[in-house]
Every structure is written in structure tokens, then in C-alpha cells.
Design an enzyme around this catalytic site. Structure first.
Site, PDB file in Angstrom:
ATOM      1  N   SER A   1       0.801  -1.225   0.000  1.00 20.58           N
ATOM      2  CA  SER A   1       0.000   0.000   0.000  1.00 20.58           C
ATOM      3  C   SER A   1       0.832   1.272   0.000  1.00 20.58           C
ATOM      4  O   SER A   1       0.367   2.320  -0.446  1.00 20.58           O
ATOM      5  CB  SER A   1      -0.928   0.011   1.223  1.00 20.58           C
ATOM      6  OG  SER A   1      -0.185  -0.183   2.423  1.00 20.58           O
TER       7      SER A   1
ATOM      8  N   HIS B   1      -1.137   5.755   6.665  1.00 23.43           N
ATOM      9  CA  HIS B   1      -0.476   5.674   5.364  1.00 23.43           C
ATOM     10  C   HIS B   1      -0.079   7.083   4.918  1.00 23.43           C
ATOM     11  O   HIS B   1      -0.701   8.065   5.336  1.00 23.43           O
ATOM     12  CB  HIS B   1      -1.396   5.066   4.299  1.00 23.43           C
ATOM     13  CG  HIS B   1      -1.548   3.588   4.404  1.00 23.43           C
ATOM     14  ND1 HIS B   1      -2.430   2.999   5.278  1.00 23.43           N
ATOM     15  CD2 HIS B   1      -0.925   2.573   3.753  1.00 23.43           C
ATOM     16  CE1 HIS B   1      -2.349   1.677   5.152  1.00 23.43           C
ATOM     17  NE2 HIS B   1      -1.438   1.398   4.240  1.00 23.43           N
TER      18      HIS B   1
END
Length: 264
Positions: free
Chosen positions: A41, A245
């Protein structure tokens, strides 16, 4: 190792700089760089939005697309949210061949139980030190062999490519809490950053053993962690998959410049 097409492009540019004006107008044809972006990711762009692939959460704002645009490269964008080393081996190597010039990869974070550790650390009234230590044990004892397998397979599939292994940033500033839950606490943040540093050491060591270039992004994110005034990382957010993230600035101002400097 500089990719063949990148070297050719650089030589062509240098030649035009010294040729007479009339000759400089002649078109110099150079095949575009063939670039494959592999990994999890942190490479797919999860956390940035603007997804063109909702399954893998691949984004046009992710550093692989930024790099491809900058190089004028042909991009095979195989990175996928949630990918482990096993997923890389089974699902992503098809993007590589002997004509591949450039490969980037982030991998390993999903093989060490890091998501479970983060979840424990953001849960109120719980202690996450055991989960962090469990992740560190996997980093020390389990991950090196997995990286050998993944990196060896990349070399076999793309023997002529320059390979850049990108690391992961420290998530927290280790100084204060923020957000509605005020989690994790400062001590947990410091401990998670220590584990992230150990992960970086293992990733760098294995990358260099395989002749790859390691791109350490920790300095690029310094001062821009979760709870910093200008954060390059999402805290707990919605949708949950985007939590913890890099955000759009994390790719534009963190990953992309660090990688560009390494390639240059």
C-alpha cells in the site's frame, strides 16, 4: 546500475547540448524507460485518494505515477494494498521481464504483523508493547528469508533492471498525542519508531546484499509525522484503510523526491 534507456536518454540530451542549432533540431529517438512499481500500500498510494483501482487502492497521486510522469516512462503499476512478499511472488512478477529498466518496491510491512501492532496501539485502555515486540521478532527471524525470496525473484525476472527498495517512514513524532482518541501514548510512539528503525536496517541490509539501492525515506518524513503540524501521514481516518499511510503530500514531498535523488 543505471537503466539502459535512462542512460540513453541522458546521452541524447548531452549530445543535443553541444550540437549546432540545426542539428539540435533533429529528432533524437529514445525508447521510453520501462518501469515496474511493485509492492504494498505504501507504493500503491493508499491514503492519497484519486484511486483508479479500488481493489488495490492504486492512485494517480502515488510516487510511482509521479516518477513515471517525470521520466516519461512506461509504467507497469503492480503494487497493491495489503500485499505481502507472497503476493508479490504470485501476483506481481508478471509485470517484469528482461526489457524492464527500472523497478521500485516497498514490501515487508504486511509480513510482520505491523497492522496488528498499530491497531493495538490505537485502542484505548490497552498496552501494545507485546504486539510491537512480536513484530520485531518477525523482522529479525522471519522477514530476512522472505526478502531473499522476493528480491531474488525480481532479479531473475528483470535481470537488466535497476532496482530501488524504498523503506517506510516513522509514523509518529514521539512527542505528543493527537486526535480524538489521544492514542497511542508517547511511550508507545517511541517504541513503534524504534521498531520501524529496526525494520529499516533489515530492509537496507537485504537490499544491498542483492545489489539493489535502498531508499531511506525517514529523513524525508522527519517533522511531518502523525501529530506534526504539517503531516505527510494520515492518522486514524475514514475510510479506515487510509489510516496510517502517507497522504498526498507524503508521496509528493516525501517518497517522490527521495526516490528521484537516489536515481539521479
Amino acid at each position: 546500475m543505471i537503466p539502459a534507456r535512462l542512460a540513453a536518454a541522458a546521452l541524447a540530451a548531452a549530445a543535443l547540448a553541444v550540437l549546432p542549432a540545426a542539428a539540435a533540431r533533429a529528432e533524437v529517438e529514445v525508447d521510453p524507460t520501462r518501469y515496474a512499481a511493485l509492492g504494498d500500500s505504501y507504493s500503491s498510494g493508499t491514503g492519497t485518494g484519486d484511486y483508479f483501482d479500488e481493489t488495490c487502492l492504486r492512485s494517480n497521486r502515488a510516487y510511482p505515477q509521479l516518477l513515471a510522469n517525470g521520466l516519461g516512462a512506461e509504467l507497469a503499476f503492480a503494487a497493491c494494498s495489503g500485499a505481502t512478499t507472497s503476493d508479490l511472488l504470485s501476483k506481481q512478477l508478471g509485470s517484469l521481464d528482461a526489457e524492464t529498466d527500472l523497478v521500485t518496491v516497498t514490501i515487508g510491512g504486511n509480513d510482520i504483523g505491523w497492522a496488528e501492532a498499530v491497531t493495538a496501539c490505537i485502542t484505548p485502555l490497552t498496552d501494545c508493547m507485546d504486539e510491537i515486540e512480536a513484530s520485531e521478532t518477525l523482522v529479525e527471524e522471519h522477514l530476512p528469508g522472505l526478502l531473499d525470496g522476493a528480491y531474488g525473484a525480481i532479479t531473475n525476472r528483470a535481470p537488466n533492471a535497476a532496482v530501488y527498495v524504498l523503506g517506510y517512514p516513522r509514523l509518529f513524532n514521539g512527542e505528543r498525542t493527537c486526535g480524538a482518541l489521544k492514542q497511542p501514548n508517547v511511550a508507545e510512539q517511541v517504541r513503534m519508531n524504534q521498531a520501524a528503525d529496526r525494520l529499516a536496517e533489515v530492509l537496507q541490509g537485504k537490499a544491498e546484499e542483492h545489489g539493489f539501492t535502498y531508499v531511506d525515506v525517514r529523513d524525508a518524513f522527519a517533522g511531518h509525522a502523525i501529530c506534526d503540524d504539517v503531516a505527510y501521514l494520515n492518522g486514524l481516518t475514514y475510510p479506515p484503510a487510509e489510516s496510517y499511510h502517507p497522504n498526498e503530500m507524503g508521496h509528493l514531498n516525501g517518497y517522490y523526491p527521495a526516490l528521484s535523488r537516489a536515481i539521479a
